[in-house]
Design an enzyme around this catalytic site. Structure first.
Site, PDB file in Angstrom:
ATOM      1  N   GLU A 151      46.195  64.876  56.417  1.00 42.68           N
ATOM      2  CA  GLU A 151      44.788  64.796  56.018  1.00 42.68           C
ATOM      3  C   GLU A 151      44.344  66.006  55.201  1.00 42.68           C
ATOM      4  OE1 GLU A 151      42.426  63.869  59.503  1.00 42.68           O
ATOM      5  OE2 GLU A 151      42.874  61.747  59.276  1.00 42.68           O
ATOM      6  N   GLU A 308      47.039  55.765  61.081  1.00 49.69           N
ATOM      7  CA  GLU A 308      46.415  56.141  62.348  1.00 49.69           C
ATOM      8  C   GLU A 308      45.181  55.298  62.616  1.00 49.69           C
ATOM      9  OE1 GLU A 308      45.119  60.207  62.726  1.00 49.69           O
ATOM     10  OE2 GLU A 308      46.875  60.963  61.665  1.00 49.69           O
TER      11      GLU A 308
HETATM   12  C1  GLA Z   1      43.139  62.560  62.236  1.00 51.00           C
HETATM   13  C2  GLA Z   1      44.370  63.413  62.251  1.00 51.00           C
HETATM   14  C3  GLA Z   1      45.010  63.501  63.594  1.00 51.00           C
HETATM   15  C4  GLA Z   1      43.990  63.572  64.685  1.00 51.00           C
HETATM   16  C5  GLA Z   1      43.050  62.404  64.579  1.00 51.00           C
HETATM   17  C6  GLA Z   1      42.020  62.351  65.665  1.00 51.00           C
HETATM   18  O1  GLA Z   1      43.307  61.310  61.747  1.00 51.00           O
HETATM   19  O2  GLA Z   1      45.307  63.099  61.269  1.00 51.00           O
HETATM   20  O3  GLA Z   1      45.834  64.643  63.592  1.00 51.00           O
HETATM   21  O4  GLA Z   1      43.296  64.760  64.558  1.00 51.00           O
HETATM   22  O5  GLA Z   1      42.369  62.506  63.364  1.00 51.00           O
HETATM   23  O6  GLA Z   1      41.151  61.265  65.473  1.00 51.00           O
END
Ligand code: GLA
Ligand code: ZN
Length: 675
Positions: A151, A308
């Site tokens: 991210e 995710e």
């Molecule tokens: C993001 C990150 C993860 C985690 C999630 C929690 O998507 O990539 O490492 O922090 O958020 O929701």
């Protein structure tokens, strides 16, 4: 997505952080994850500190053991490069790796995405780590993807960034005179004599507070530059990985409508698009759908995957409600319906400490399988096994598209005037929403995407018209396309220099010119009446009201009040074989609904499933086969009529055309039929 030719089903799994746990736990993890049907884990996301404990020392023993463990359990690996958090020794020894805030304060160690993207030290060591990982693990059969950093985001205003910004502007504008012209620097005496006069527009420079700035183009350029800087970090690692392991696809996890990065530019450098979907509480299914479409569009046809989502709950929202029973499954299939070839989670086991200790996971703190969340995840995992590769490599086909352009987002939000309530993503969403609720497939595209496969293009708030885009739109409409645009469009070129008669480059296409624009504060409205048309009704006009002079366009509706009463509010212009619609003001959603329905009828665009409140229909197509996903987002069981003969892949039940079926709350059908 057939990752490296190694996948023949929708992959299921996600982030796994065993380094946070004693090794005794790992065996139990493997038992539980297999029980849940997990077949892919994303590992090593935050392991730089462990892998490189000091400048000249690398230690792969823990990662070796993790890889052995998951490989022995038969799992595929999405191997992260671990570079989202630099190690503490690096911050101590080379403070240049730490970012500087917009107020000039130097950050300290202790956060992720805290590395300056223009630090040579950060670039060097992140690329070296990527090389070491590729050389050590690149031959493993079960690695299906590289996951670079995590991210990407944030801003830095340090000296390295400022110098890099000077170089970036020099590359873009070539001469200081061209920069002065582009940035219109004779305004307020900002004239630059030398590239070294240019500063990063932080709160110490030309930005006063969030999104308020003295020179918008400088701020837009800083955002362009910064997105490129982080992309260069990604590429520094990607280049190495591609050199050492040319057959392993490379990605990084994106975040949907994310202000800081021009993901359409990023998508060109990713082998497949992956993203993290965390809908806000109270958000509608159409919003999530549009985010999927935006992300898929960044790949322009490349595979697309959900990297995710939470199986149950987040920790970072103000109120972290549980996903109700069935919702995780519903939203997983929604991602798949919109093109995802994976269903992945953050995370496998809930951590014990720090800010994500209350974030959901497949394995909860209690550590066993007797939980609602575990049962739901395991049921989903086993269902995906049954589905196999039925619709892998299928694609969505849309006859409508929404234009979304990051430069336009930056430019309209940084704009000083005419209103602080301009919300570019929201204006684009209003059309997507109307289409989605009618089960009309819509792509979300950038300015580089070819238009020839579309019948209708919605380009609201097309404020900045980039070089060549006017010609592209004109060709599209001349050949029979329908273009929908409106207020605050055609205002500037890519230098944010205003066109000297609005809507500038779009003037002949729209067949109008706009003399003035009235900004209405919240609660103040104008309006118009439409008679004898599918759009008949009394409608509100709000936010911005353009005062329009037709130059060939027909007036479909005229304002009813204020000094511009009687002047056009909504116009339609014939151009070549096509048409252009211009909304002079922001109108109610119910008018947009009618308008989209009318246009789709006119252009013969059919819903993929009969529209009905809360019932989403999305179609994937592969060769001669169609897969129509029908998702019940209502909070009650809902009767639907299946309009064609088909087979539901989830239950193997055959449906006759016209058969009635009650979809339970959060219920899903995956209807297969020949085209
Ligand atoms: C993001 C990150 C993860 C985690 C999630 C929690 O998507 O990539 O490492 O922090 O958020 O929701
Ligand atoms: Zn910096």
């Amino acid at each position: 997505m057939n990752l490296a030719g190694k996948v023949n089903k929708v992959l299921y799994g996600g982030d796994y952080n065993p380094e946070q746990w004693p090794r005794e736990t790992w065996a139990e993890d493997m038992r539980l994850l297999k029980l849940a049907g997990v077949d892919v884990v994303t590992i090593n996301v935050f392991s730089w500190a462990a892998l490189q404990p000091s400048e000249n020392e690398y230690n792969f023993s823990t990662l070796d053991a993790i890889i052995e463990t998951v490989t022995a359990a038969g799992m595929k690996i999405c191997l992260a490069t671990g570079t989202a958090t630099h190690p503490a020794w690096m911050a101590r020894k080379y403070p240049e790796v730490l970012r500087v805030n917009t107020d000039g304060s130097k950050r300290k160690f202790g956060d992720r995405q805290n590395s300056c993207p223009n630090s040579p030290v950060y670039r060097k060591y992140s690329a070296s780590l990527a090389r070491k990982l590729a050389e050590r693990y690149g031959k493993l059969e079960n690695i299906v993807a590289w996951h670079i950093s995590n991210e990407y985001g944030g801003y830095c205003y340090c000296n390295n960034c400022e110098n890099a910004f000077r170089k970036w502007t020099e590359k873009r504008y070539k001469t200081i005179a061209a920069l002065n012209e582009a940035w219109n620097t004779s305004f307020w005496g900002h004239t630059y004599y030398d590239w070294n006069d240019i500063v990063a527009p932080s709160h110490l420079g030309g930005e006063w507070q969030h999104n308020r700035t003295s020179c918008q183009i400088q701020s837009i350029d800083y955002r362009r530059f910064y997105s490129d800087s982080l992309l260069d970090c990604y590429l520094a690692e990607a280049d190495v990985l591609r050199e050492v392991t040319p057959n392993i696809p490379v990605t990084t996890n994106l975040m949907g409508f994310f202000w800081e990065l021009d993901y359409q530019k990023w998508g060109k450098h990713m082998d497949f698009i992956s993203w993290d979907s965390y809908p806000w509480p109270g958000s509608t299914y159409a919003r999530t759908a549009m985010a999927h479409a935006l992300m898929r569009g960044c790949g322009e046809g490349k595979p697309f995957c959900l990297m995710e989502q939470t199986p149950s709950v987040t920790n970072w929202q103000p109120y972290n409600a549980l996903k109700r029973p069935g919702i995780m499954r519903l939203w997983s299939y929604q991602a798949v319906a919109h093109g995802s070839d994976t269903v992945m989670f953050f995370q496998m086991r809930r951590s014990r400490g720090c800010c994500e200790k209350f974030h959901g996971a497949i394995i909860d703190h209690c550590g066993h399988e007797n939980t609602r969340v575990f049962r739901e995840t395991a049921a989903m995992g086993n269902e995906l096994k049954k589905l196999g590769d039925a619709f892998l490599d299928s694609r969505l086909e849309s006859e409508t598209a929404i234009l979304f352009d990051w430069d336009n987002w930056w430019a309209t939000h940084l704009s000083a005037g005419p209103t602080i309530d301009m919300n570019y993503p929201e204006e684009t969403f209003r059309f997507y929403d109307a289409l989605a609720r009618r089960n009309i497939s819509a792509d979300v595209i950038g300015v580089d995407t070819p238009l020839d496969s579309y019948k209708i293009l919605f380009a609201p708030v097309l404020y900045m018209v980039k070089p060549g885009y006017r010609e592209k739109l004109e060709t599209f409409v001349r050949n029979g396309g329908t273009l929908v645009t409106g207020f605050f469009s055609g205002m500037t070129d890519e230098r944010d220099l205003v066109s000297l008669a609005y809507p500038g480059e779009l003037r002949s296409l729209c067949g109008i010119w706009v003399e003035e624009t009235d900004a209405l504060p919240p609660g103040k409205i104008n309006g118009f009446v439409i008679k004898d048309s599918p759009l008949a009704g009394t409608w509100k006009a709000e936010l911005l009201c353009d005062i329009i002079h037709p130059e060939g366009a027909q007036t479909v509706a005229a304002y009813e009040s204020d000094f511009y009463a009687g002047t056009p509010a909504l116009c339609r212009n014939n151009f070549g074989k096509g048409q252009v619609w211009y909304f002079g003001a922001r109108v109610e959603s119910s008018l947009i609904d009618k308008f989209c329905a009318m246009l789709c009828d006119e252009r013969g665009i059919k819903p993929v499933f009969p529209p009905q409140d809360g019932i989403e229909g999305v179609r994937r197509v592969k060769g001669e086969q169609e897969f129509i996903f029908v998702l019940n987002h209502n909070t009650v069981d809902t009767g639907v009529t299946v309009p064609f003969a088909c087979r539901d892949l989830l239950t193997d039940r055959d449906y006759k055309a016209g058969e009635h079926y009650t979809l339970p709350v959060a219920g899903v059908l995956i209807l297969q039929k020949a085209r």
